[in-house]
Design a protein around this motif. Structure first.
Motif, PDB file in Angstrom:
ATOM      1  N   CYS A  87       0.855  -1.187   0.000  1.00  0.00           N
ATOM      2  CA  CYS A  87       0.000   0.000   0.000  1.00  0.00           C
ATOM      3  C   CYS A  87       0.891   1.238   0.000  1.00  0.00           C
ATOM      4  CB  CYS A  87      -0.901   0.003   1.229  1.00  0.00           C
ATOM      5  SG  CYS A  87      -1.996  -1.434   1.307  1.00  0.00           S
ATOM      6  N   TYR A  88       0.712   2.074  -1.003  1.00  0.00           N
ATOM      7  CA  TYR A  88       1.556   3.251  -1.179  1.00  0.00           C
ATOM      8  C   TYR A  88       0.719   4.528  -1.251  1.00  0.00           C
ATOM      9  CZ  TYR A  88       5.284   0.054  -2.615  1.00  0.00           C
ATOM     10  OH  TYR A  88       6.227  -0.935  -2.667  1.00  0.00           O
ATOM     11  N   ARG A  89       1.383   5.625  -0.980  1.00  0.00           N
ATOM     12  CA  ARG A  89       0.905   6.939  -1.363  1.00  0.00           C
ATOM     13  C   ARG A  89       1.712   7.243  -2.621  1.00  0.00           C
ATOM     14  NH1 ARG A  89      -3.675   9.788  -0.572  1.00  0.00           N
ATOM     15  NH2 ARG A  89      -3.266  11.995  -0.407  1.00  0.00           N
ATOM     16  N   ALA A  90       1.068   7.817  -3.635  1.00  0.00           N
ATOM     17  CA  ALA A  90       1.731   8.109  -4.906  1.00  0.00           C
ATOM     18  C   ALA A  90       1.620   9.598  -5.209  1.00  0.00           C
ATOM     19  CB  ALA A  90       1.090   7.302  -6.026  1.00  0.00           C
ATOM     20  N   ARG A  91       2.740  10.212  -5.528  1.00  0.00           N
ATOM     21  CA  ARG A  91       2.746  11.608  -5.983  1.00  0.00           C
ATOM     22  C   ARG A  91       2.886  11.569  -7.500  1.00  0.00           C
ATOM     23  NH1 ARG A  91       5.912  14.877  -2.247  1.00  0.00           N
ATOM     24  NH2 ARG A  91       3.920  14.707  -1.185  1.00  0.00           N
ATOM     25  N   VAL A  92       1.804  11.949  -8.189  1.00  0.00           N
ATOM     26  CA  VAL A  92       1.741  11.928  -9.652  1.00  0.00           C
ATOM     27  C   VAL A  92       2.015  13.348 -10.143  1.00  0.00           C
ATOM     28  CG1 VAL A  92       0.287  11.408 -11.635  1.00  0.00           C
ATOM     29  CG2 VAL A  92       0.000  10.097  -9.513  1.00  0.00           C
ATOM     30  N   SER A  93       3.068  13.514 -10.929  1.00  0.00           N
ATOM     31  CA  SER A  93       3.487  14.844 -11.377  1.00  0.00           C
ATOM     32  C   SER A  93       3.662  14.873 -12.890  1.00  0.00           C
ATOM     33  CB  SER A  93       4.819  15.225 -10.713  1.00  0.00           C
ATOM     34  OG  SER A  93       4.732  15.124  -9.308  1.00  0.00           O
ATOM     35  N   GLY A  94       3.271  15.988 -13.489  1.00  0.00           N
ATOM     36  CA  GLY A  94       3.444  16.179 -14.925  1.00  0.00           C
ATOM     37  C   GLY A  94       4.022  17.553 -15.210  1.00  0.00           C
ATOM     38  N   ARG A  95       4.794  17.647 -16.289  1.00  0.00           N
ATOM     39  CA  ARG A  95       5.353  18.950 -16.690  1.00  0.00           C
ATOM     40  C   ARG A  95       5.454  19.011 -18.207  1.00  0.00           C
ATOM     41  NH1 ARG A  95      11.400  18.529 -14.210  1.00  0.00           N
ATOM     42  NH2 ARG A  95      12.013  16.611 -15.257  1.00  0.00           N
ATOM     43  N   GLY A  96       5.699  20.226 -18.705  1.00  0.00           N
ATOM     44  CA  GLY A  96       5.738  20.441 -20.149  1.00  0.00           C
ATOM     45  C   GLY A  96       4.360  20.639 -20.741  1.00  0.00           C
ATOM     46  N   TYR A  97       3.372  20.894 -19.902  1.00  0.00           N
ATOM     47  CA  TYR A  97       1.985  20.992 -20.345  1.00  0.00           C
ATOM     48  C   TYR A  97       1.752  22.162 -21.301  1.00  0.00           C
ATOM     49  CZ  TYR A  97       0.164  17.510 -17.037  1.00  0.00           C
ATOM     50  OH  TYR A  97      -0.136  16.357 -16.370  1.00  0.00           O
ATOM     51  N   SER A  98       2.318  23.313 -21.013  1.00  0.00           N
ATOM     52  CA  SER A  98       2.057  24.489 -21.863  1.00  0.00           C
ATOM     53  C   SER A  98       2.554  24.263 -23.284  1.00  0.00           C
ATOM     54  CB  SER A  98       2.688  25.750 -21.267  1.00  0.00           C
ATOM     55  OG  SER A  98       2.065  26.071 -20.047  1.00  0.00           O
TER      56      SER A  98
END
Length: 136
Positions: A87-98
């Motif tokens: 069982c984990y906590r997950a930090r989902v991150s994205g970049r380069g969207y613009s």
């Protein structure tokens, strides 16, 4: 899958969860070749400052496998490395969207950071890309 997608949109997090599935919605149509880095941490990692969009969610890993599946019935991709079941906590991150939203291909990238979870927690929007307001 559709319930997780509905959660992503309704919540305004653009990352939805339902029945163990995490749905990452991107603000443009095509992102199948974007890199996704998976990291496993012993404790909660530092914040993802400098990333366009960041959401924390619960994620349970079974059989040591993470599988990524693009919307629309495309072929799923297994994560190259194994992740210990748990069982984990997950930090989902994205970049380069613009840049990607303006049509530049290959500019977006993603990262999932996992750390052991002690208790179930609600999803948390840590940083939101301001361009979501103009996405149809």
């Amino acid at each position: 899958m559709l319930r997780a997608l509905d959660d992503a949109r309704r919540s305004g997090r653009w990352v939805g969860v339902d029945a163990g599935l995490v749905d990452l919605v991107v603000p443009f149509r095509k992102s199948f070749g974007a890199p996704m880095r998976v990291e496993v941490w012993a404790d909660e990692p530092p914040s993802d400052d400098g990333w366009d969009h960041v959401v924390d969610v619960d994620l349970d890993v079974r059989d040591g496998l993470l599988v990524f599946e693009p919307s629309g019935g495309f072929t799923p991709t297994r994560c190259e490395g194994r992740v210990s079941s748990g069982c984990y906590r997950a930090r989902v991150s994205g970049r380069g969207y613009s840049a990607a939203a303006q049509g530049a291909e290959g500019m977006d990238s993603y990262r999932i950071r996992l750390w052991p979870r002690v208790r179930t927690a609600s999803p948390v929007l840590r940083g939101s890309w301001p361009g979501w307001a103009s996405v149809p």
